[in-house]
Design a protein around this motif. Structure first.
Motif, PDB file in Angstrom:
ATOM      1  N   ILE A 253       0.784  -1.342   0.004  1.00 23.67           N
ATOM      2  CA  ILE A 253       0.089  -0.018   0.046  1.00 23.67           C
ATOM      3  C   ILE A 253       0.965   1.320   0.019  1.00 23.67           C
ATOM      4  O   ILE A 253       2.237   0.997   0.219  1.00 23.67           O
ATOM      5  N   THR A 254       0.301   2.382  -0.242  1.00 22.32           N
ATOM      6  CA  THR A 254       0.923   3.671  -0.201  1.00 22.32           C
ATOM      7  C   THR A 254       0.354   4.540   1.066  1.00 22.32           C
ATOM      8  O   THR A 254      -0.676   4.261   1.149  1.00 22.32           O
ATOM      9  N   GLU A 255       1.024   5.346   1.259  1.00 18.93           N
ATOM     10  CA  GLU A 255       0.576   6.348   2.205  1.00 18.93           C
ATOM     11  C   GLU A 255      -0.817   6.945   1.981  1.00 18.93           C
ATOM     12  O   GLU A 255      -1.395   7.567   2.964  1.00 18.93           O
ATOM     13  N   SER A 256      -0.842   7.170   0.738  1.00 24.77           N
ATOM     14  CA  SER A 256      -2.101   7.952   0.363  1.00 24.77           C
ATOM     15  C   SER A 256      -3.448   7.186   0.937  1.00 24.77           C
ATOM     16  O   SER A 256      -4.427   7.854   0.836  1.00 24.77           O
ATOM     17  N   ILE A 257      -3.119   6.149   1.042  1.00 21.58           N
ATOM     18  CA  ILE A 257      -4.476   5.091   1.705  1.00 21.58           C
ATOM     19  C   ILE A 257      -4.775   5.687   3.028  1.00 21.58           C
ATOM     20  O   ILE A 257      -5.810   5.609   3.435  1.00 21.58           O
ATOM     21  N   PHE A 258      -3.858   6.502   3.747  1.00 26.14           N
ATOM     22  CA  PHE A 258      -4.193   7.211   5.145  1.00 26.14           C
ATOM     23  C   PHE A 258      -4.884   8.504   4.988  1.00 26.14           C
ATOM     24  O   PHE A 258      -5.254   8.967   6.102  1.00 26.14           O
ATOM     25  N   LEU A 259      -4.894   9.066   3.756  1.00 27.98           N
ATOM     26  CA  LEU A 259      -5.085  10.202   3.645  1.00 27.98           C
ATOM     27  C   LEU A 259      -6.632  10.613   3.935  1.00 27.98           C
ATOM     28  O   LEU A 259      -6.965  11.680   4.765  1.00 27.98           O
ATOM     29  N   ASP A 260      -7.521   9.801   3.413  1.00 30.43           N
ATOM     30  CA  ASP A 260      -8.942  10.094   3.804  1.00 30.43           C
ATOM     31  C   ASP A 260      -9.554   9.519   4.863  1.00 30.43           C
ATOM     32  O   ASP A 260      -9.805  10.053   5.638  1.00 30.43           O
ATOM     33  N   GLU A 261      -9.880   8.184   4.767  1.00 29.09           N
ATOM     34  CA  GLU A 261     -10.882   7.712   5.987  1.00 29.09           C
ATOM     35  C   GLU A 261      -9.715   6.830   6.722  1.00 29.09           C
ATOM     36  O   GLU A 261      -9.562   5.390   6.780  1.00 29.09           O
ATOM     37  N   LYS A 262      -9.208   7.526   7.300  1.00 27.52           N
ATOM     38  CA  LYS A 262      -7.991   6.670   8.491  1.00 27.52           C
ATOM     39  C   LYS A 262      -8.206   5.875   9.197  1.00 27.52           C
ATOM     40  O   LYS A 262      -7.865   4.610   9.067  1.00 27.52           O
ATOM     41  N   GLU A 263      -9.433   5.784   9.781  1.00 28.12           N
ATOM     42  CA  GLU A 263      -9.686   4.505  10.770  1.00 28.12           C
ATOM     43  C   GLU A 263     -10.351   3.531   9.952  1.00 28.12           C
ATOM     44  O   GLU A 263     -10.131   2.338  10.366  1.00 28.12           O
ATOM     45  N   GLU A 264     -11.040   3.979   8.804  1.00 29.62           N
ATOM     46  CA  GLU A 264     -11.701   2.687   8.206  1.00 29.62           C
ATOM     47  C   GLU A 264     -10.463   2.077   7.637  1.00 29.62           C
ATOM     48  O   GLU A 264     -10.421   0.748   7.305  1.00 29.62           O
ATOM     49  N   THR A 265      -9.130   2.685   7.242  1.00 30.19           N
ATOM     50  CA  THR A 265      -8.281   1.984   6.441  1.00 30.19           C
ATOM     51  C   THR A 265      -7.471   0.922   7.540  1.00 30.19           C
ATOM     52  O   THR A 265      -6.958  -0.067   7.095  1.00 30.19           O
ATOM     53  N   ILE A 266      -7.428   1.498   8.712  1.00 32.90           N
ATOM     54  CA  ILE A 266      -6.520   0.932   9.753  1.00 32.90           C
ATOM     55  C   ILE A 266      -7.535  -0.452  10.103  1.00 32.90           C
ATOM     56  O   ILE A 266      -6.933  -1.455  10.297  1.00 32.90           O
ATOM     57  N   VAL A 267      -8.848  -0.302  10.200  1.00 32.17           N
ATOM     58  CA  VAL A 267      -9.659  -1.583  10.290  1.00 32.17           C
ATOM     59  C   VAL A 267      -9.380  -2.540   9.254  1.00 32.17           C
ATOM     60  O   VAL A 267      -9.252  -3.727   9.491  1.00 32.17           O
ATOM     61  N   PHE A 268      -9.502  -1.826   8.029  1.00 29.21           N
ATOM     62  CA  PHE A 268      -9.275  -2.708   6.887  1.00 29.21           C
ATOM     63  C   PHE A 268      -7.944  -3.460   6.819  1.00 29.21           C
ATOM     64  O   PHE A 268      -7.663  -4.603   6.955  1.00 29.21           O
ATOM     65  N   LEU A 269      -6.685  -2.895   7.250  1.00 30.70           N
ATOM     66  CA  LEU A 269      -5.350  -3.389   7.163  1.00 30.70           C
ATOM     67  C   LEU A 269      -5.284  -4.446   8.436  1.00 30.70           C
ATOM     68  O   LEU A 269      -4.790  -5.407   8.231  1.00 30.70           O
ATOM     69  N   LYS A 274      -5.000  -9.830  10.410  1.00 35.57           N
ATOM     70  CA  LYS A 274      -5.311 -11.050  11.015  1.00 35.57           C
ATOM     71  C   LYS A 274      -5.407 -12.347  10.328  1.00 35.57           C
ATOM     72  O   LYS A 274      -5.387 -13.308  10.829  1.00 35.57           O
ATOM     73  N   LEU A 275      -5.864 -12.202   8.885  1.00 37.11           N
ATOM     74  CA  LEU A 275      -6.006 -13.266   8.267  1.00 37.11           C
ATOM     75  C   LEU A 275      -4.476 -13.811   7.945  1.00 37.11           C
ATOM     76  O   LEU A 275      -4.458 -14.844   7.349  1.00 37.11           O
ATOM     77  N   GLY A 276      -3.568 -12.768   8.162  1.00 33.14           N
ATOM     78  CA  GLY A 276      -2.050 -13.539   8.076  1.00 33.14           C
ATOM     79  C   GLY A 276      -1.489 -12.873   6.763  1.00 33.14           C
ATOM     80  O   GLY A 276      -0.434 -13.186   6.368  1.00 33.14           O
ATOM     81  N   ILE A 277      -2.127 -11.878   6.303  1.00 33.30           N
ATOM     82  CA  ILE A 277      -1.487 -11.163   5.235  1.00 33.30           C
ATOM     83  C   ILE A 277      -0.263 -10.385   5.470  1.00 33.30           C
ATOM     84  O   ILE A 277      -0.705  -9.412   6.239  1.00 33.30           O
ATOM     85  N   LYS A 278       0.814 -10.224   5.104  1.00 36.19           N
ATOM     86  CA  LYS A 278       1.998  -9.291   5.500  1.00 36.19           C
ATOM     87  C   LYS A 278       1.535  -7.896   4.467  1.00 36.19           C
ATOM     88  O   LYS A 278       1.066  -8.015   3.343  1.00 36.19           O
ATOM     89  N   ILE A 279       1.841  -7.028   5.068  1.00 32.67           N
ATOM     90  CA  ILE A 279       1.555  -5.525   4.492  1.00 32.67           C
ATOM     91  C   ILE A 279       2.903  -4.688   4.316  1.00 32.67           C
ATOM     92  O   ILE A 279       3.604  -4.646   5.556  1.00 32.67           O
ATOM     93  N   ALA A 280       3.236  -4.218   3.094  1.00 37.45           N
ATOM     94  CA  ALA A 280       4.305  -3.228   3.044  1.00 37.45           C
ATOM     95  C   ALA A 280       3.722  -1.998   2.833  1.00 37.45           C
ATOM     96  O   ALA A 280       3.087  -1.541   1.935  1.00 37.45           O
TER      97      ALA A 280
END
Ligand code: C2E
Ligand code: CA
Ligand code: CA
Ligand code: CA
Length: 377
Positions: A253-269, A274-280
């Motif tokens: 992902i890029t930081e732009s993902i945190f620009l708008d719906e910050k909380e929503e994004t953190i929930v998503f990530l 939790k599923l076991g996917i690594k995030i870069a």
């Protein structure tokens, strides 16, 4: 166009406030009408001075600056304003309205609550967008995309630890930077994003079936794909269907993902994690990156952008790189350096204990079949 969060509940009352505000700045040159919904048309007659026109625009925006009280609720409204001029922009009414509309959408795109003058480039851009849109639609229905894979190499062992999947159009020489942006604008990124996910997972199956040691694939996830509310379910189902373990898929992902719906994004990530996917976190060191971000973002890895890595060999920047890497490590984050093209960079990154490198020095992105050849290390 009026942008009010509570428009549905307070629609007419908000409109009344707008009408009052506009009435206030109205003079003999100015005509107002409501185009429909929350869109208004302001016509200013005989004004050729751009500064004067701008003043009108500023005054209109100003109407909305303060919060307003409606039924004892505080609400905020703002306006996005597009300006076009007769006869220099066009001498047809319908074209003029379209021009103003284009400029208005541009304002909405880059943050609302502002005004912008129409310019001819906007039409060129629109044509280009329509052209690319057609190509993308055709590609998605007629198998016109492919993925290429760029190896990511462990700095210590020199071995391939995984690949990044990068999308290509089979029949057109258009850079992904260009068509991905177009897809983000026209919404096709959602379909394309799902295609990429499915294709990468299929590639893992192919490697498995050929008896090759399977390595993770990182896929790029655009901020606009957050709109794809069922994405995680889709990802999970696809993995299950194809019998592929979660650990083989990583998401960039890029930081732009945190620009708008910050909380929503953190929930998503967090759901992905939790599923076991690594995030870069991709493109680190461009834009607004701030190191403090890293303390609360649910990411596992950062990818230092090429532009940053290119500067590392200059003495004055070496300390910066060392610090970024050791800070990341102290937060339990791994670090990949991107766009590494020469040996000097690689050597220095090794000293700095950067975990992984990706770049032409080791390999360009390669076709799926080609990936198998360099696979065995
Ligand atoms: P990115 O995610 O930052 O990908 C890295 C880009 O750097 C890739 O460009 C890669 O080919 C290029 N690169 C890697 N090593 C080197 C090097 O040593 N030197 C130079 N000069 N370049 C290097 P590419 O494939 O053209 O992709 C551009 C961008 O398009 C990507 O940047 C990414 O933002 C986007 N993109 C590509 N594929 C996808 C996709 O499947 N989904 C989404 N959402 N975006 C994608
Ligand atoms: Ca609106
Ligand atoms: Ca990437
Ligand atoms: Ca990048």
């Amino acid at each position: 166009e009026i942008n009010d969060t509570l428009g549905h509940t307070y629609g007419d009352k908000v409109l009344k406030k707008v009408a009052r505000g506009l009435k206030h700045i109205r003079d003999e040159k100015m005509f107002l009408s409501r185009l429909g919904g929350d869109e208004f048309l302001v016509l200013i007659e005989g004004e050729e001075d751009i500064i004067e026109i701008e003043n009108y625009a500023k005054k209109i925006i100003q109407i909305f600056k303060d919060k307003c009280m409606i039924e004892s609720d505080e609400i905020y409204i703002s306006a996005s304003l597009g300006v076009t001029r007769y006869p220099s922009d066009s001498n047809e009414v319908s074209q003029l309205i379209m021009n103003a509309d284009m400029a208005m959408y541009k304002v909405k795109d880059i943050g609302k609550n502002n005004y912008m003058f129409f310019n001819k480039e906007m039409i060129e851009n629109l044509k280009e967008q329509i052209h690319i849109g057609k190509i993308l639609r055709e590609a998605i229905t007629e198998d016109g995309f492919k993925l290429v894979y760029q190896p990511q190499v462990c700095t210590y062992t020199g071995k391939i630890i995984g690949f990044e999947a990068l999308i290509r159009l089979k029949n057109h020489n258009i850079s992904p930077d260009v068509f991905i942006e177009a897809a983000e604008e026209n919404g096709m990124i959602i379909e394309i994003g799902r295609w990429v996910t499915k294709e990468a997972i299929s590639q893992i199956v192919t490697w498995k079936n050929k008896g090759l040691p399977v390595k993770p694939i990182a896929i790029n996830f655009s901020a606009k794909q957050l709109k794809d509310t069922n994405y995680i379910a889709f990802l999970e189902n696809t993995l299950k269907e194809k019998n592929v373990e979660v650990k083989y898929i990583e998401i960039e992902i890029t930081e732009s993902i945190f620009l708008d719906e910050k909380e929503e994004t953190i929930v998503f990530l967090n759901r992905l994690k939790k599923l076991g996917i690594k995030i870069a976190l991709d493109d680190f060191g461009t834009g607004y990156s701030s190191l403090s971000y890293l303390t609360f973002l649910p990411v596992d890895k950062i990818k230092l952008d090429k532009s940053l890595c290119d500067k590392f060999l200059e003495i004055e920047n070496i300390a910066v790189m060392d610090n970024i890497i050791s800070l990341a490590h102290s937060l339990n984050l791994e670090v990949t350096a991107e766009g590494i093209e020469d040996m000097e960079q690689y050597k220095r990154l090794k000293v700095a204990k950067c975990n992984y490198i990706q770049g032409y020095l080791f390999s360009k992105p390669v076709e799926a079949l080609e990936s198998e050849k360099i696979y065995g290390d």
